[in-house]
Design a protein around this motif. Structure first.
Motif, PDB file in Angstrom:
ATOM      1  N   VAL A 102       0.946  -1.113  -0.096  1.00  0.00           N
ATOM      2  CA  VAL A 102       0.063  -0.007   0.249  1.00  0.00           C
ATOM      3  C   VAL A 102       0.900   1.249   0.071  1.00  0.00           C
ATOM      4  O   VAL A 102       1.795   1.307   0.640  1.00  0.00           O
ATOM      5  CB  VAL A 102      -0.917   0.101   1.333  1.00  0.00           C
ATOM      6  N   ALA A 103       0.550   2.190  -0.643  1.00  0.00           N
ATOM      7  CA  ALA A 103       1.160   3.410  -0.973  1.00  0.00           C
ATOM      8  C   ALA A 103       0.526   4.445   0.049  1.00  0.00           C
ATOM      9  O   ALA A 103      -0.676   4.412   0.104  1.00  0.00           O
ATOM     10  CB  ALA A 103       1.322   4.071  -2.316  1.00  0.00           C
ATOM     11  N   VAL A 104       1.281   5.311   0.595  1.00  0.00           N
ATOM     12  CA  VAL A 104       0.748   6.218   1.509  1.00  0.00           C
ATOM     13  C   VAL A 104       1.160   7.713   1.130  1.00  0.00           C
ATOM     14  O   VAL A 104       2.454   7.782   0.926  1.00  0.00           O
ATOM     15  CB  VAL A 104       1.357   6.081   2.938  1.00  0.00           C
ATOM     16  N   HIS A 105       0.271   8.388   0.990  1.00  0.00           N
ATOM     17  CA  HIS A 105       0.587  10.027   0.892  1.00  0.00           C
ATOM     18  C   HIS A 105       0.181  10.673   2.123  1.00  0.00           C
ATOM     19  O   HIS A 105      -1.004  10.759   2.645  1.00  0.00           O
ATOM     20  CB  HIS A 105      -0.306  10.548  -0.303  1.00  0.00           C
ATOM     21  N   VAL A 106       0.998  11.299   2.765  1.00  0.00           N
ATOM     22  CA  VAL A 106       0.642  11.996   3.978  1.00  0.00           C
ATOM     23  C   VAL A 106       0.689  13.469   3.647  1.00  0.00           C
ATOM     24  O   VAL A 106       1.382  14.170   2.925  1.00  0.00           O
ATOM     25  CB  VAL A 106       2.085  12.078   4.952  1.00  0.00           C
ATOM     26  N   THR A 107      -0.615  13.743   3.611  1.00  0.00           N
ATOM     27  CA  THR A 107      -1.065  15.139   3.030  1.00  0.00           C
ATOM     28  C   THR A 107      -0.264  16.177   4.071  1.00  0.00           C
ATOM     29  O   THR A 107       0.074  15.943   5.153  1.00  0.00           O
ATOM     30  CB  THR A 107      -2.406  15.330   3.472  1.00  0.00           C
ATOM     31  N   CYS A 108      -0.328  17.480   3.503  1.00  0.00           N
ATOM     32  CA  CYS A 108       0.443  18.559   4.167  1.00  0.00           C
ATOM     33  C   CYS A 108      -0.209  18.705   5.462  1.00  0.00           C
ATOM     34  O   CYS A 108       0.299  18.975   6.423  1.00  0.00           O
ATOM     35  CB  CYS A 108       0.006  19.841   3.443  1.00  0.00           C
ATOM     36  N   SER A 109      -1.680  18.821   5.566  1.00  0.00           N
ATOM     37  CA  SER A 109      -2.214  19.100   6.564  1.00  0.00           C
ATOM     38  C   SER A 109      -2.073  17.932   7.793  1.00  0.00           C
ATOM     39  O   SER A 109      -1.970  18.295   8.990  1.00  0.00           O
ATOM     40  CB  SER A 109      -3.909  19.192   6.314  1.00  0.00           C
ATOM     41  N   THR A 110      -2.010  16.633   7.417  1.00  0.00           N
ATOM     42  CA  THR A 110      -1.605  15.596   8.181  1.00  0.00           C
ATOM     43  C   THR A 110      -0.177  15.969   8.954  1.00  0.00           C
ATOM     44  O   THR A 110       0.089  15.463   9.915  1.00  0.00           O
ATOM     45  CB  THR A 110      -1.486  14.090   7.729  1.00  0.00           C
ATOM     46  N   GLN A 111       0.859  16.574   8.138  1.00  0.00           N
ATOM     47  CA  GLN A 111       2.095  16.698   8.545  1.00  0.00           C
ATOM     48  C   GLN A 111       1.864  17.933   9.600  1.00  0.00           C
ATOM     49  O   GLN A 111       2.587  18.012  10.670  1.00  0.00           O
ATOM     50  CB  GLN A 111       2.899  17.311   7.458  1.00  0.00           C
ATOM     51  N   HIS A 112       0.912  18.874   9.349  1.00  0.00           N
ATOM     52  CA  HIS A 112       0.995  20.105  10.163  1.00  0.00           C
ATOM     53  C   HIS A 112       0.413  19.735  11.531  1.00  0.00           C
ATOM     54  O   HIS A 112       0.478  20.112  12.606  1.00  0.00           O
ATOM     55  CB  HIS A 112       0.020  21.131   9.598  1.00  0.00           C
ATOM     56  N   LEU A 113      -0.549  18.587  11.577  1.00  0.00           N
ATOM     57  CA  LEU A 113      -1.313  18.064  12.703  1.00  0.00           C
ATOM     58  C   LEU A 113      -0.369  17.299  13.520  1.00  0.00           C
ATOM     59  O   LEU A 113      -0.923  16.778  14.579  1.00  0.00           O
ATOM     60  CB  LEU A 113      -2.716  17.535  12.294  1.00  0.00           C
ATOM     61  N   GLY A 114       0.810  16.853  13.047  1.00  0.00           N
ATOM     62  CA  GLY A 114       1.714  16.067  13.695  1.00  0.00           C
ATOM     63  C   GLY A 114       1.495  14.677  13.700  1.00  0.00           C
ATOM     64  O   GLY A 114       1.838  13.787  14.524  1.00  0.00           O
ATOM     65  N   GLU A 115       0.684  14.150  12.791  1.00  0.00           N
ATOM     66  CA  GLU A 115       0.140  12.901  12.635  1.00  0.00           C
ATOM     67  C   GLU A 115       0.607  11.975  11.467  1.00  0.00           C
ATOM     68  O   GLU A 115       0.271  11.031  11.108  1.00  0.00           O
ATOM     69  CB  GLU A 115      -1.615  12.854  12.431  1.00  0.00           C
ATOM     70  N   ALA A 116       1.738  12.656  10.991  1.00  0.00           N
ATOM     71  CA  ALA A 116       2.416  11.785   9.723  1.00  0.00           C
ATOM     72  C   ALA A 116       2.956  10.342  10.036  1.00  0.00           C
ATOM     73  O   ALA A 116       2.502   9.355   9.429  1.00  0.00           O
ATOM     74  CB  ALA A 116       3.725  12.528   9.207  1.00  0.00           C
ATOM     75  N   GLN A 117       3.589  10.200  11.300  1.00  0.00           N
ATOM     76  CA  GLN A 117       3.984   9.109  11.644  1.00  0.00           C
ATOM     77  C   GLN A 117       2.762   8.081  12.049  1.00  0.00           C
ATOM     78  O   GLN A 117       2.880   6.790  11.739  1.00  0.00           O
ATOM     79  CB  GLN A 117       5.125   9.065  12.980  1.00  0.00           C
ATOM     80  N   GLY A 118       1.714   8.628  12.757  1.00  0.00           N
ATOM     81  CA  GLY A 118       0.697   8.154  13.208  1.00  0.00           C
ATOM     82  C   GLY A 118      -0.075   7.267  12.033  1.00  0.00           C
ATOM     83  O   GLY A 118      -0.428   6.321  12.032  1.00  0.00           O
ATOM     84  N   LEU A 119      -0.213   8.004  10.890  1.00  0.00           N
ATOM     85  CA  LEU A 119      -0.800   7.640   9.554  1.00  0.00           C
ATOM     86  C   LEU A 119      -0.096   6.248   9.271  1.00  0.00           C
ATOM     87  O   LEU A 119      -0.460   5.071   8.894  1.00  0.00           O
ATOM     88  CB  LEU A 119      -0.880   8.644   8.605  1.00  0.00           C
ATOM     89  N   ILE A 120       1.291   6.423   8.887  1.00  0.00           N
ATOM     90  CA  ILE A 120       2.325   5.363   8.616  1.00  0.00           C
ATOM     91  C   ILE A 120       1.973   4.194   9.470  1.00  0.00           C
ATOM     92  O   ILE A 120       2.209   3.113   9.169  1.00  0.00           O
ATOM     93  CB  ILE A 120       3.534   5.833   8.405  1.00  0.00           C
ATOM     94  N   ASP A 121       2.052   4.512  10.976  1.00  0.00           N
ATOM     95  CA  ASP A 121       2.119   3.346  11.633  1.00  0.00           C
ATOM     96  C   ASP A 121       0.649   2.744  11.550  1.00  0.00           C
ATOM     97  O   ASP A 121       0.761   1.310  11.773  1.00  0.00           O
ATOM     98  CB  ASP A 121       2.011   3.839  13.212  1.00  0.00           C
ATOM     99  N   ILE A 122      -0.484   3.222  11.397  1.00  0.00           N
ATOM    100  CA  ILE A 122      -1.497   2.539  11.240  1.00  0.00           C
ATOM    101  C   ILE A 122      -1.981   1.834  10.082  1.00  0.00           C
ATOM    102  O   ILE A 122      -2.133   0.502   9.965  1.00  0.00           O
ATOM    103  CB  ILE A 122      -3.080   3.512  11.057  1.00  0.00           C
ATOM    104  N   VAL A 123      -1.134   2.373   8.816  1.00  0.00           N
ATOM    105  CA  VAL A 123      -1.161   1.607   7.677  1.00  0.00           C
ATOM    106  C   VAL A 123      -0.226   0.246   7.693  1.00  0.00           C
ATOM    107  O   VAL A 123      -0.443  -0.877   7.243  1.00  0.00           O
ATOM    108  CB  VAL A 123      -0.662   2.457   6.477  1.00  0.00           C
TER     109      VAL A 123
END
Length: 937
Positions: free
Chosen positions: A833-854
């Motif tokens: 699965v490819a993950v695109h961390v949106t700009c807003s997700t980065q600003h929200l501090g959830e980039a690593q959280g998104l990757i960890d969930i995936v």
């Protein structure tokens, strides 16, 4: 003088028009690097192959055209600017080859330093150089400047970890020191040159006083002048040549590839901060630490600590330190935790005799050592943030013999007072005696220039003459120190450098006046103006750290270049010049093609969000106030219109077919002057309004579901394998997790205001935001229930500028991470699965959280390198599709083996699907597919 017409004619035949820049806006934009100098190139060429470089150098030699090379342009000493031909690296210089389980890595010059380390991370290795700009600077610049950093010292810089090099000389000759055929061909063509290099080596080694001086100079951290140690350390001319190129700053040749011997990247680390009562004891401790198992020792004088003491998050004790205090930030790393603990005990035992004013013991806790390093890293931007508008920040870079470090620090402090640089601070890599001092300087007044000149003359005498140190430890000589090279090195060494220069560049076309210059005042010429432009960007120091994350870089302008041009426009206006033509061009280059997502602010040392400036400029020219008022007041009707438009587009697809509709849409867009949006096969289908059943209270916990307006209007594309809408999929997942889902009243009338704010209508945007906040308070029973927003940009918009503290607002990542994980059982799929961390997700501090969930959902996660912002920016994928296409130009190759892509923004997913060649969906699609309810709930 203009460039020769025959030369330009040949270049025009060689380089496509879209990679040649000679218009006033572009040449001004490229006339800036991170230094305090400016030269406007007559021609900028973006090269995509070594063959192009070879031919350009052949033409430059034939026509005697000076040439300068640029990688990232983060150089601080004026070595990446030109008033002639500037050659910049394009996209196709990013190859890397890992060898022998990471023991070596071969890199092209366009690879960003941090990307090289990311490639080596699985092998627990890294490249030796670790400059502060490693997230922005490129390998070409790292090698050409012999950059180092906090942990690198001298043993691990490019010179000492070089295993091979591919280079191009001024006449276009190519040498690859790792290729036998290349070596043989080069020896046949350049035998006399190689013999002269060998002779220079023999003469230098035989000249004992000169050889001793060279050895002494490179016992220190030193990048002043050319790398004369190559003549001492090697006797084979190919080795001499390749090592001379290191640190030559583009004055001897072009570095086409480099092979590094890598160094260990130990996983266990700890940091401590020790504050000594005065400089003398602090520096004595440095001498002792030289023999201890430390990886970094950073010195911070009291002025540098004072510069950050009032910043948010700084410990209160910093303010209470005495005026003479001096601190050491110490880091130790090891391959195992037990070894690390042994090292820490050894270090502290060695330092036990020293009295301390304050002590923060070694900690392995990331929160603790990140705070300690934040103190160090915030010092430079702290000075930049408080400087007077119109002045620049200068960071100088000297080395004292470490045993004389205390005297050197006191000497610099005395010079600050003598010349009135009372804001100046000192910090640096103490183990090597390498100190950085930062001060602010204006160049718009002859008296200020004279003050700077007197100061630099005194600094040169203090460092080079009194202490025998280096005037440039790691930032490169550039134009800044070129007039002082002879003072530091002496006449014999200086003339030897000129012999090398004339041997390898006999016509003097490579980066003239850099490293070596016959002009004793070159450091006082071409000083960069930093005129006031707007309070939002006036603190910009044009360092270029922002550029790697900008989606429009190389399409139009980067954030740094946007600021450069806007500064120039404002200065011209104040002089009474006509700026209409420049502003018309800037409208597209600077405003229309800016995604305004603010990722630049995350990389900026002083936190500048260039998107804020762009939105302000859009607001100035926004002429449809009445329309914006109507849309804000009749949002449900506008949303209905969007659905009807999508229905019409889908009907056209059914009638004409996707390929023909794509062509027709492109023609209509062109005929409309780019006003009509571009239809693509990834265009969403219309979504029916949400059907809300009456709420029946039960024992389940409630969650308020805020469906963004794009989720309420835009469904999957017709070709998407997933045909359930985001709203239906989200509601199903929340209910699977045991939640009762409720919706705000009058949902189709609600909007966070982002579409209005991004278009330059902030008043209407704020009104819609406040209306939505009121609706959420009602739906959540005054904040009792959590609120799930299905799109991260809308979440960020609501959280920006403060949100009513009663509301508990979650984006998809945070809600799944904090509220759903324990309620679900995951059964990961095998498909990548490819993950695109949106700009807003980065600003929200959830980039690593998104990757960890995936990672819980699949056995292989792909995060494409170099794609930080997709450039869709709400609707720009429709209205300015070239921005989206440019930002995602490398996506398809990176994700073509993936089953699907995951994101947290419906509009971003449209562009990602189009340019990635796979379907992108919201995170909830994947989570729903691989989970079932936990038996505990």
């Amino acid at each position: 003088m203009s460039l020769p017409a025959p030369f330009l004619a040949e270049v025009n035949r060689l380089i496509p028009r879209q990679r040649r820049f000679d218009d006033p806006l572009s040449t001004l934009a490229f006339g800036t690097d991170a230094s305090f100098y400016r030269l406007i190139p007559k021609l900028v060429v973006r090269v995509e192959s070594e063959a192009e470089v070879v031919r350009l150098l052949e033409l430059a030699s034939a026509h005697r055209v000076p040439v300068t090379f640029r990688a990232a342009g983060t150089s601080l000493s004026g070595q990446a600017i030109s008033d002639s031909l500037l050659i910049v690296l394009g996209d196709h210089w990013n190859d890397r080859e890992i060898r022998d389980q990471g023991a070596q890595i071969r890199l092209q010059p366009g690879v960003i330093g941090a990307q090289a380390n990311a490639a080596l991370a699985p092998f627990r290795r890294k490249i030796g150089p670790d400059p502060a700009s490693i997230n922005a600077c490129k390998i070409g610049g790292i090698v050409a400047n012999n950059a180092s950093g906090m942990c690198c010292g001298t043993a691990q810089n490019s010179y000492h970890t070089l295993a091979g090099m591919r280079l191009v000389l001024a006449d276009g000759s190519v040498l690859d020191t790792e290729d036998a055929a290349s070596i043989e061909a080069f020896q046949a063509r350049h035998g006399e040159l190689l013999e002269q290099l060998a002779r220079l080596g023999r003469e230098t080694r035989a000249n004992q006083p000169l050889a001793a001086r060279i050895r002494h100079k490179y016992r220190l951290k030193n990048t002043t002048g050319l790398s004369l140690n190559a003549l001492i350390d090697f006797d084979q001319p190919l080795d001499i040549l390749s090592h001379l190129l290191v640190g030559s700053e583009g004055t001897l040749g072009f570095i086409s590839a480099v092979t590094y011997r890598t160094v260990p990247d130990h996983p266990h680390k700890a940091s401590a901060l020790l504050v000594f009562p005065e400089v003398e004891s602090c520096c004595r401790a440095v001498t002792l630490l030289k023999h201890q198992p430390v990886s970094a020792v950073e010195l911070l004088d009291r002025r540098s600590l004072r510069s950050v003491q009032d910043k948010p998050g700084m410990p209160e004790w910093v303010k209470a330190l005495s005026n003479g205090a001096c601190a050491l930030l110490i880091e130790s790393r090891a391959a195992s935790q037990s070894l690390l603990h042994e090292q820490l005990a050894q270090i502290m035992a060695a330092l036990a005799p020293f009295p301390l004013e304050k002590r923060v013991d070694f900690s392995e806790d990331p929160a603790v050592y990140d705070l300690l390093w934040k103190i160090r890293k915030d010092t430079f931007p702290a000075v930049g943030a408080v400087r007077q508008t119109g002045t620049t920040v200068i960071i100088e870079d000297v080395t004292f013999p470490v045993e004389q470090l205390a005297e050197g620090v006191k000497g610099l402090l005395a010079l600050f007072d003598k010349h009135g640089y009372f804001e100046a601070i000192i910090f640096g890599h103490a183990l090597e005696g390498n100190l950085h001092f930062v001060f602010t300087q204006g160049f718009d007044d002859p008296l200020q220039v004279a003050r700077y000149e007197a100061f630099m003359q005194d600094v040169a005498q203090l460092v080079a003459v009194e202490f025998g140190g280096s005037l440039k430890a790691e930032h490169g000589t550039g134009r800044n120190m070129a007039p002082f090279v002879e003072l530091e090195w002496g006449a014999d060494a200086y003339q030897l450098m000129w012999r090398i220069k004339r041997l390898l560049d006999p016509l003097g076309i490579l980066n003239p006046d850099v490293v070596l210059s016959e002009d004793p005042e070159i450091h006082l010429k071409h000083l960069k103006p930093l005129p006031a432009a707007d309070v939002i960007v006036d603190k910009c120091i044009e360092c270029g750290f922002c550029e790697p994350v900008c989606p429009s870089k190389e399409l139009t302008l980067s954030p740094r270049q946007r600021i450069v041009i806007w500064r120039d426009i404002q200065a011209r206006r104040r002089r009474g010049e006509d700026t209409a033509a420049l502003e018309r061009e800037y409208r597209y280059q600077g405003v229309d093609t800016c995604a305004a997502t603010g990722l630049c602010a995350q990389r900026c040392p002083v936190g500048i969000n260039t998107g804020d400036l762009v939105r302000k400029l859009r607001a100035r020219t926004a002429t449809h106030q009445a329309t914006a008022d109507w849309l804000a007041g009749h949002f449900a009707m506008a949303l209905k219109g969007t659905r009807l438009s999508l229905l019409a587009a889908d009907a056209a697809r059914r009638l004409l077919g996707a390929p023909l509709l794509t062509k027709v849409s492109a023609r209509l867009r062109q005929a409309s002057g780019q006003r009509l949006p571009q239809w693509t096969p990834a265009m969403p289908q219309a979504v029916q309004p949400i059907r809300i059943a009456p709420t029946v209270e039960d024992d389940r916990p409630r969650v308020v579901y805020l469906a963004a307006c794009v989720s309420r209007a835009m469904g999957p594309a017709c070709s998407d394998g997933e045909q359930a809408t985001l709203v239906d999929k989200t509601r199903a997942l929340l209910e699977k997790g045991g939640f009762q889902v409720v919706f705000p009243a009058n949902q189709d009338s609600l909007c966070c205001g982002q579409p209005f704010a991004s278009k330059g209508y902030p008043a209407q945007g704020d009104a819609k935001r406040e209306e939505l906040v009121a609706a959420l308070l009602a739906a959540s029973r005054g904040g009792l229930d959590p609120i799930y927003c299905d799109t991260s940009p809308c979440t960020l918009r609501l959280l920006q500028d403060g949100l009513d503290p009663r509301l508990q607002l979650f984006d998809p990542v945070k809600f799944i991470r904090e509220r759903l994980l324990e309620r679900l059982e995951f059964h990961p799929q095998a498909e990548p699965v490819a993950v695109h961390v949106t700009c807003s997700t980065q600003h929200l501090g959830e980039a690593q959280g998104l990757i960890d969930i995936v990672r819980r959902c699949t056995t292989e996660v792909v995060v494409p390198e170099g794609i930080h912002c997709c450039g869709f920016a709400g609707d720009k994928g429709f209205t300015t599709p070239e921005l989206n296409a440019h930002a995602l130009r490398s996506l398809k190759e990176a994700v073509q083996h993936c089953a699907e892509g995951i994101s947290t923004s419906r509009t971003c997913e449209v562009g990602l699907s189009q340019h990635g060649g796979i379907d992108y969906h919201g995170l909830v699609y994947l989570v729903d597919r691989v989970t079932r309810p936990s038996a505990r709930y």
